[in-house]
Write a protein that holds these residues in place. Structure first.
Motif, PDB file in Angstrom:
ATOM      1  N   GLN A  39       0.829  -1.203   0.000  1.00 35.62           N
ATOM      2  CA  GLN A  39       0.000   0.000   0.000  1.00 35.62           C
ATOM      3  C   GLN A  39       0.866   1.257   0.000  1.00 35.62           C
ATOM      4  O   GLN A  39       0.575   2.224  -0.701  1.00 35.62           O
ATOM      5  CB  GLN A  39      -0.946  -0.002   1.200  1.00 35.62           C
ATOM      6  N   SER A  40       1.939   1.223   0.760  1.00 42.47           N
ATOM      7  CA  SER A  40       2.846   2.364   0.819  1.00 42.47           C
ATOM      8  C   SER A  40       3.475   2.626  -0.549  1.00 42.47           C
ATOM      9  O   SER A  40       3.531   3.769  -1.017  1.00 42.47           O
ATOM     10  CB  SER A  40       3.927   2.111   1.861  1.00 42.47           C
ATOM     11  N   GLN A  41       3.948   1.584  -1.188  1.00 42.82           N
ATOM     12  CA  GLN A  41       4.597   1.745  -2.487  1.00 42.82           C
ATOM     13  C   GLN A  41       3.593   2.139  -3.578  1.00 42.82           C
ATOM     14  O   GLN A  41       3.902   2.958  -4.440  1.00 42.82           O
ATOM     15  CB  GLN A  41       5.334   0.463  -2.882  1.00 42.82           C
ATOM     16  N   LEU A  42       2.406   1.556  -3.542  1.00 37.25           N
ATOM     17  CA  LEU A  42       1.392   1.896  -4.543  1.00 37.25           C
ATOM     18  C   LEU A  42       0.924   3.340  -4.396  1.00 37.25           C
ATOM     19  O   LEU A  42       0.616   3.997  -5.387  1.00 37.25           O
ATOM     20  CB  LEU A  42       0.196   0.942  -4.441  1.00 37.25           C
ATOM     21  N   SER A  43       0.882   3.830  -3.155  1.00 43.21           N
ATOM     22  CA  SER A  43       0.453   5.211  -2.952  1.00 43.21           C
ATOM     23  C   SER A  43       1.450   6.205  -3.546  1.00 43.21           C
ATOM     24  O   SER A  43       1.101   7.342  -3.840  1.00 43.21           O
ATOM     25  CB  SER A  43       0.233   5.497  -1.465  1.00 43.21           C
ATOM     26  N   LYS A  44       2.686   5.787  -3.737  1.00 44.29           N
ATOM     27  CA  LYS A  44       3.704   6.660  -4.326  1.00 44.29           C
ATOM     28  C   LYS A  44       3.584   6.747  -5.850  1.00 44.29           C
ATOM     29  O   LYS A  44       4.147   7.648  -6.466  1.00 44.29           O
ATOM     30  CB  LYS A  44       5.102   6.163  -3.964  1.00 44.29           C
ATOM     31  N   LEU A  45       2.859   5.808  -6.445  1.00 38.83           N
ATOM     32  CA  LEU A  45       2.707   5.798  -7.897  1.00 38.83           C
ATOM     33  C   LEU A  45       1.617   6.774  -8.311  1.00 38.83           C
ATOM     34  O   LEU A  45       0.696   7.069  -7.561  1.00 38.83           O
ATOM     35  CB  LEU A  45       2.349   4.383  -8.377  1.00 38.83           C
ATOM     36  N   ASP A  46       1.724   7.256  -9.516  1.00 35.05           N
ATOM     37  CA  ASP A  46       0.745   8.189 -10.056  1.00 35.05           C
ATOM     38  C   ASP A  46      -0.380   7.385 -10.707  1.00 35.05           C
ATOM     39  O   ASP A  46      -0.408   7.196 -11.924  1.00 35.05           O
ATOM     40  CB  ASP A  46       1.417   9.114 -11.082  1.00 35.05           C
ATOM     41  N   LEU A  47      -1.293   6.900  -9.867  1.00 32.81           N
ATOM     42  CA  LEU A  47      -2.380   6.053 -10.338  1.00 32.81           C
ATOM     43  C   LEU A  47      -3.719   6.751 -10.159  1.00 32.81           C
ATOM     44  O   LEU A  47      -3.859   7.628  -9.314  1.00 32.81           O
ATOM     45  CB  LEU A  47      -2.404   4.725  -9.557  1.00 32.81           C
TER      46      LEU A  47
END
Length: 84
Positions: free
Chosen positions: A38-46
């Motif tokens: 979740q932490s890493q996905l939140s850093k992506l521009d999605l």
């Protein structure tokens, strides 16, 4: 063919045979993995699924309008069009 009830019974027996410490460790590992993901996905521009679906509908309507305009333009460009 395998009986689903039999498979569930076997899975329960295996689960019951696993020591509680191992179960807790697996649950903690799963929780930590979820946190990291979740932490890493939140850093992506999605974008959210909702935003994606809205933009998909906008694109469909835009394509429909473009096709209608192209058809009108083609009709206006025909040599037998007396309005031109």
């Amino acid at each position: 063919m395998l009986d689903p009830k039999k498979l569930e019974e076997i899975a329960k027996q295996i689960s019951d045979a696993v020591p509680p410490g191992v179960k807790n460790m697996a649950e903690e590992a799963e929780s930590k993995i979820k946190q990291v993901l979740q932490s890493q996905l939140s850093k992506l521009d999605l974008v959210t699924r909702e935003e994606f679906d809205v933009q998909t509908q906008v694109l469909i309507r835009t394509r429909e309008k473009l096709e209608a305009l192209e058809a009108r333009l083609a009709a206006l460009e025909t040599p037998d069009n007396k309005d031109a």
